[in-house]
Enzyme design. Structure first.
Site, PDB file in Angstrom:
ATOM      1  N   ASP A 478      11.445  -7.475  12.828  1.00  0.00           N
ATOM      2  CA  ASP A 478      11.971  -6.154  12.459  1.00  0.00           C
ATOM      3  C   ASP A 478      13.393  -6.264  11.910  1.00  0.00           C
ATOM      4  O   ASP A 478      14.066  -7.295  12.072  1.00  0.00           O
ATOM      5  CB  ASP A 478      11.946  -5.250  13.701  1.00  0.00           C
ATOM      6  N   ASP A 548       6.886   3.675   9.629  1.00  0.00           N
ATOM      7  CA  ASP A 548       6.939   4.177  11.006  1.00  0.00           C
ATOM      8  C   ASP A 548       6.250   5.524  11.122  1.00  0.00           C
ATOM      9  O   ASP A 548       6.086   6.042  12.221  1.00  0.00           O
ATOM     10  CB  ASP A 548       8.399   4.323  11.461  1.00  0.00           C
TER      11      ASP A 548
HETATM   12  C1  GLA Z   1      11.280  -0.081  14.305  1.00  0.00           C
HETATM   13  C2  GLA Z   1       9.840  -0.397  13.985  1.00  0.00           C
HETATM   14  C3  GLA Z   1       8.943   0.221  15.023  1.00  0.00           C
HETATM   15  C4  GLA Z   1       9.310  -0.317  16.388  1.00  0.00           C
HETATM   16  C5  GLA Z   1      10.773  -0.045  16.664  1.00  0.00           C
HETATM   17  C6  GLA Z   1      11.231  -0.720  17.934  1.00  0.00           C
HETATM   18  O1  GLA Z   1      11.581   1.243  14.106  1.00  0.00           O
HETATM   19  O2  GLA Z   1       9.500   0.048  12.716  1.00  0.00           O
HETATM   20  O3  GLA Z   1       7.593  -0.062  14.743  1.00  0.00           O
HETATM   21  O4  GLA Z   1       9.044  -1.683  16.433  1.00  0.00           O
HETATM   22  O5  GLA Z   1      11.606  -0.505  15.608  1.00  0.00           O
HETATM   23  O6  GLA Z   1      12.555  -0.503  18.187  1.00  0.00           O
END
Ligand code: GLA
Length: 728
Positions: A478, A548
């Site tokens: 990420d 997301d």
């Molecule tokens: C990001 C990712 C999510 C999740 C969060 C965790 O926003 O896109 O899918 O993994 O971080 O903090």
């Protein structure tokens, strides 16, 4: 032969396209033609030199009149300050303080192996199927050499371009701008299709007429960004999904980028693409070179769907790589939207056990397993297990997951550091920053300085330990903030502007270590969803978390927009809970599954909360996906109805052998007593007879093409149908 030369003309041929360039009398590289295949080597009659008032002529103009001006000459790569007033491709300062650049041809080579780019990912040719034309240009005054590379993947209708800039003088040379590609289109009426967005709203298509002046998009965020994807299409104004000429350009790069189109005084269009020259600079000492990122270019004369399909194959075969490239990916359940930070070993094991019983194959432990991270304010940089949450450590947990015969995946965010972390207490100077300027926070975190080798090593040592000691099958990498106050303490004063690009090279370096040391690991890239959904990242991770936003209806436009460039095998797509956590919308589990199935499928919710009926649907979804995923991901994807401003969306996939057709129809806004819903499938094979699996009805290919198929039970908001036609 993909590359031919006759006198001063070079011709690059793919199966269906030709690209022509010509070395002029003065040694400029003239762009002659790019488009559908042509036989002629010389098209000078169609594109003669042409003088214009207020377009100055070069001092060594060989003609007695004014017809030879760089300002009116279509070119392949353009210096600056020497009578071309359109966008330059390269500018460089030498010790004199002058920055004009005048590049002239010196030599060419035809290479049978594709050259690689220093520190940068690029397309690859595993079967020796390419030829590369290298054209050498020199500016004698500036002591600068530029080599233009054109690699021809003839069978794939793909041409890639990049440029190498070298200092051939004694003194240092300071690069201010070095674009990857310049393309001069002949006078006509063109549209630009670009993909803008925001967090949870990525890759929304926008089509606009290319008007006089400058237009385009860029990123200055340090990553390719949610806001503007480094991919675009230039097409004739009349081009549709099924018909017309279109060009695709995609930058193989994950940092700051710029795409500019410029309609000139005489209706030509110049396109320039590459690293954003804002906040960029690069010092080249004697004999040093700078490689620009590569651009993937494709032309189709048969509309946007065809263009995307050619592009998808190129991405699947010449960008994505590694053990997982062509393999079926496991169906996963991710605990993020199921538990967020509130989990312990029991909860994860329970989720995995339930998932297993439904046919899911892997559990992914998301954010919060390390340091003492119970919310997003701490612990980034401390890549060791939180024993309060996981008393038996990752080892104990992963062992239990293996006992129930599930694969195990883990979330990491290696480029970041929290102020509240052991790493920060030890190395506060490891943060990207500018001395004397306070550091902005994003999601309460800072960005590590990956221009420094010891920082990358420090993070790698920790990650390596985790990967060595635990049976990890998958990593979600990420990246949750954009870059500010960008500078590296370690770079010399006159090299500070190199930080952005060096940072990207550092990220690539760490990713490369991960995939080469642990080739069995399936890597999924993520940046707050699809904030770094680009060709650079796809060279390391064959799939990327698309957004997301997991709401099935919003996902329609995100996946639809993404499909212009990226194949289904790259798009992570999950079924989540309702009411949806981002939009509050309630959609049937069937619809959520049907939409996510056109991607790399998974779940992201507490499965134990599903009703028995819903669990049965999940079982069926998993079984269907296991049987059909590869056919769908490797087939031809057709956009049929955009969700934008429409009451419904539809798309379809035809398998490579044309024996399977998958059609998705989703109602966005239901209408009482509305019209019959009939969808035509113009891509069905005429000579085949198909049976729709669910209804058991048979259709001739010609019927599907011309009369279409009636879609039932989609009257109400958010209802969907996924029809599967199989050749009888
Ligand atoms: C990001 C990712 C999510 C999740 C969060 C965790 O926003 O896109 O899918 O993994 O971080 O903090």
């Amino acid at each position: 032969m993909a590359i031919t030369k006759k006198e001063n003309v070079f011709k690059l041929d793919t199966k269906n396209t030709s690209y022509l360039l010509k070395i002029t009398e003065l040694g400029y590289v003239m762009h002659v033609y790019y488009g559908a295949k042509v036989e002629d080597m010389d098209l000078s009659e169609i594109y003669p030199y042409r003088g214009r008032a207020f377009s100055p002529n070069m001092a060594d103009n060989p003609y007695s009149d004014d017809r030879y001006s760089l300002d009116t000459l279509p070119q392949e790569y353009v210096g600056s300050g020497c009578s071309d007033f359109r966008a330059a491709s390269v500018t460089a300062l030498d010790q004199s303080g002058y920055n004009s650049v005048d590049l002239r041809y010196t030599a060419y080579e035809i290479l049978e192996t594709k050259p690689s780019l220093e520190g940068l990912p690029s397309t690859y040719d595993e079967k020796g199927e390419t030829q590369t034309l290298a054209i050498h240009l020199v500016d004698e005054l500036r002591k600068m050499k530029v080599t233009l590379f054109y690699t021809v993947f003839a069978e794939k209708d793909l041409i890639t371009r990049s440029a190498k800039v070298e200092n051939i003088g004694e003194d240092s040379l300071y690069l201010e701008k070095a674009m990857s590609v310049c393309m001069d289109f002949p006078a006509s009426s063109y549209d630009l299709i670009q993909f803008h967005g925001s967090w949870a709203n990525e890759r929304q298509e926008q089509r606009s007429k290319i008007a006089y002046g400058l237009q385009g998009f860029s990123s200055k965020r340090g990553t390719s960004s949610h806001q503007h994807n480094p991919f675009c299409i230039v097409c004739d104004h009349e081009t549709t999904e099924k018909w017309g000429a279109a060009y695709a350009f995609g930058l193989v790069y994950s940092g700051n980028h710029l795409l500019q189109v410029e309609k000139t005084q005489t209706d030509e269009v110049r396109l320039t693409m590459g690293i954003n020259p804002d906040d960029f600079g690069w010092k080249l000492e004697k004999n040093q070179a700078f490689d620009t990122p590569e651009v993937m270019m494709i032309f189709s004369n048969h509309g946007l769907n065809d263009l995307s399909q050619i592009y998808h194959t190129a991405v699947r075969k010449h960008i994505c790589r590694g053990e997982w490239r062509d393999k079926q990916r496991p169906i996963l359940v991710n605990n993020w939207e199921a538990t967020y930070f509130d989990f312990d070993e029991d909860k994860i094991v329970d989720l995995a056990t339930k998932a297993k019983s439904l046919g899911i194959e892997m559990i992914v432990l998301d954010d919060g397993w390390f340091g003492h991270r119970n919310d997003d304010t701490t612990s980034l940089g401390d890549w060791f297990t939180d024993y309060h949450k996981l008393p038996n450590g990752l080892e104990g947990l992963s062992h239990k997951i293996k006992e129930i015969d599930m694969k195990f995946g883990l979330w990491i965010e290696p480029e970041m550091i929290s102020e509240d972390s052991e790493l920060y207490r030890k190395h506060p100077d490891w943060v990207l920053s500018q001395e004397g300027r306070s550091r902005s926070k994003g999601r309460t975190q800072y960005v590590l300085d990956f221009t420094r080798e010891e920082v990358i090593d420090g993070i790698w040592e920790q990650l390596d330990l985790v990967l060595k000691n635990n049976p990890i099958d998958y990593i979600k990498w990420d990246m949750n903030r954009h870059l500010t106050e960008v500078g590296s303490l370690m770079l010399a004063k006159d090299c500070k502007k190199e930080t952005y690009h060096r940072q990207v090279l550092g990220v690539y370096q760490l990713m490369n270590r991960l995939v080469t040391s642990y080739p069995h690991i399936l890597l999924e890239n993520c940046s707050g969803g699809g904030g770094r959904f680009d060709l650079g990242m796809l060279c390391y991770s064959p799939q990327i978390w698309t957004s997301d936003d997991t709401d099935a209806i919003e996902r329609l436009s995100i996946q639809y927009g993404s499909s212009y460039a990226y194949p289904l095998s790259c798009m992570g797509a999950h079924v989540s809970a309702v009411p949806n956590h981002q939009t509050g919308r309630i959609t049937p589990i069937k619809t959520r599954g049907d939409v996510a199935m056109f991607g790399v499928f998974g779940y992201e919710l507490d499965l134990a909360r599903l009703t028995t009926e819903e669990q049965d649907i999940v079982k069926k979804q998993c079984a269907f996906y296991k049987e059909n995923a590869l056919l769908m991901q490797q087939g031809k994807f057709y956009r049929i109805q955009t969700p934008k401003d429409s009451s419904y969306a539809a798309w379809s996939v035809v398998s490579e052998d044309e024996k399977h057709i998958y059609l998705l129809y989703v109602t966005i806004k239901g209408r009482a007593n509305g019209p019959q819903k009939v969808v035509k499938l113009p891509y069905a094979n005429y000579n085949m007879k198909y049976r729709e699996v669910e209804s058991n009805r048979s259709y001739y290919g010609s019927t599907l093409c011309h009369a279409g198929v009636l879609i039932a039970d989609v009257e109400q908001d958010y209802q969907s149908q996924l029809l599967h036609f199989v050749c009888e």
